[in-house]
Enzyme design. Structure first.
Site, PDB file in Angstrom:
ATOM      1  N   GLU A  40       0.854  -1.138   0.116  1.00 26.02           N
ATOM      2  CA  GLU A  40      -0.027   0.054  -0.085  1.00 26.02           C
ATOM      3  C   GLU A  40       1.001   1.415   0.023  1.00 26.02           C
ATOM      4  OE1 GLU A  40      -2.916   0.504  -0.565  1.00 26.02           O
ATOM      5  OE2 GLU A  40      -4.116  -1.542  -0.252  1.00 26.02           O
ATOM      6  N   TYR A 120      -6.924   7.031   3.063  1.00 23.97           N
ATOM      7  CA  TYR A 120      -7.034   5.952   2.115  1.00 23.97           C
ATOM      8  C   TYR A 120      -6.544   4.509   2.438  1.00 23.97           C
ATOM      9  CZ  TYR A 120      -5.713   2.617  -1.392  1.00 23.97           C
ATOM     10  OH  TYR A 120      -5.437   1.493  -1.748  1.00 23.97           O
ATOM     11  N   ASP A 138      -9.713   6.405  -3.674  1.00 24.23           N
ATOM     12  CA  ASP A 138      -8.416   6.791  -4.183  1.00 24.23           C
ATOM     13  C   ASP A 138      -8.622   7.550  -5.554  1.00 24.23           C
ATOM     14  OD1 ASP A 138      -9.153   4.748  -5.987  1.00 24.23           O
ATOM     15  OD2 ASP A 138      -6.939   4.022  -6.231  1.00 24.23           O
TER      16      ASP A 138
END
Length: 317
Positions: A40, A120, A138
């Site tokens: 991520e 996010y 996103d």
DNA sequence: AATCCGGGGAT
DNA sequence: ATCCCAGGATT
């Protein structure tokens, strides 16, 4: 009157589509906290193709969060070299020390307290790792639903993203697997609902997409005015010693590309002119290179990409 | 709320 | 050349 339940709401369509077409990203095989967290962070503002080799190399170099926590920052930056946004690497190390000591977070709220993890990333990790029913927004999700619902917001701004997230809470409520629902939205934006030339014919949401209905997919998301970027011109020198080491300076805190090494910059200064009998000499003097410059092996320190390209062109890498 | 922070790939 | 990208931290 009672509305007949549709055979396949938004969540069902997305998850069914995702199950068929999702890309086999390595961290999707057997979701583990360290792998997912690393992926991520690397994927922030960075495409899958760019991330993949870094991800593989990084996991090999730092196989566990404990190994990462014990690393030197320079070594972490070296592994991150060329990936950009180097604050991510510094925050990653800082966070690794916290996690190695205190354990893994198990909610979006707890993830949000980790350095380098914002709204996010917190939602993404909590939904994938712990099944928390919290939607991600996103760039992909913003584009998909700007079209789907014909939203005029500027989704680069945080409040607009937060409003969309709030709206998506009502949709993720119907998801079978929250993490898959989230990844499905993003995968759709990456593979089908692309910035230009979206492949609407292949889209699982086409029957209910407002922009598609009006033929205005290309008008969304609304693009804000472009800002002119400042230009920075820097004259740099390449100085090597007999061992092939290069005179480099390390960027300090507060500057650009903190922690990375670059070529010493030269300030063009007063020109000295001298006239000889057969030619005229114009000597541009400059300040000496920074006093903190050192000869270093350019293969062993993290280099800014521009520096790496110059050194490669000089045959020094 | 604005600005800063990298680099690569697609168009 | 311009836009975009699994955004977050800082001011």
């Amino acid at each position: 009157m009672r509305r007949v339940r549709k055979t396949g709401g938004l969540a069902a369509r997305l998850e069914a589509w995702f199950a068929e077409v999702k890309r086999p990203m390595p961290w999707r095989l057997e979701p583990a906290p360290y792998a997912c967290w690393l992926s991520e962070i690397m994927m922030q503002q960075t495409t899958y193709a760019s991330v993949l080799p870094y991800y593989t190399r990084f996991l090999k170099r730092f196989p566990t969060v404990a190994a990462l926590a014990a690393a030197d920052e320079a070594d972490v930056l070296k592994a991150w070299e060329g990936l950009g946004y180097y604050a991510r690497a510094r925050n990653l190390l800082k966070a690794a020390k916290m996690i190695a000591a205190g354990g893994w977070p198990h909610s979006a709220a707890a993830w949000a307290a980790v350095p380098g993890v914002g709204p996010y990333t917190a939602a993404a990790l909590a939904s994938v790792l712990d099944g928390e029913r919290i939607p991600v927004v996103d760039g992909n999700v913003a584009r998909v639903f700007a079209r789907y619902w014909k939203l005029d917001d500027d989704f680069r701004k945080l409040p607009a993203r937060a409003r969309l997230a709030e709206r998506l809470r009502g949709e993720i409520a119907a998801a079978a697997v929250p993490g898959d629902f989230n990844q499905a939205m993003m995968e759709l934006g990456a593979l089908v609902c692309t910035p230009t030339n979206p492949d609407c014919a292949a889209c699982p949401l086409r029957v209910a997409c407002a922009a598609r209905r009006d033929g205005t997919q290309g008008d969304y998301p609304v693009k804000a005015a472009k800002k002119e970027l400042p230009v920075r011109r820097v004259a740099a020198v390449v100085v090597t010693d007999a061992k092939g080491r290069v005179l480099l300076v390390q960027n300090r805190a507060g500057g650009l590309l903190k922690g990375l090494w670059e070529l010493p910059a030269v300030e063009p200064s007063v020109a000295h002119v001298q006239v000889f009998s057969h030619f005229r000499l114009e000597l541009t003097t400059s300040r000496a290179v920074r006093a903190d410059a050192e000869f270093r092996d350019p293969r062993k320190v993290p280099l800014a990409t521009a520096t790496r390209k110059v050194l490669a062109a000089c045959g020094l890498l």
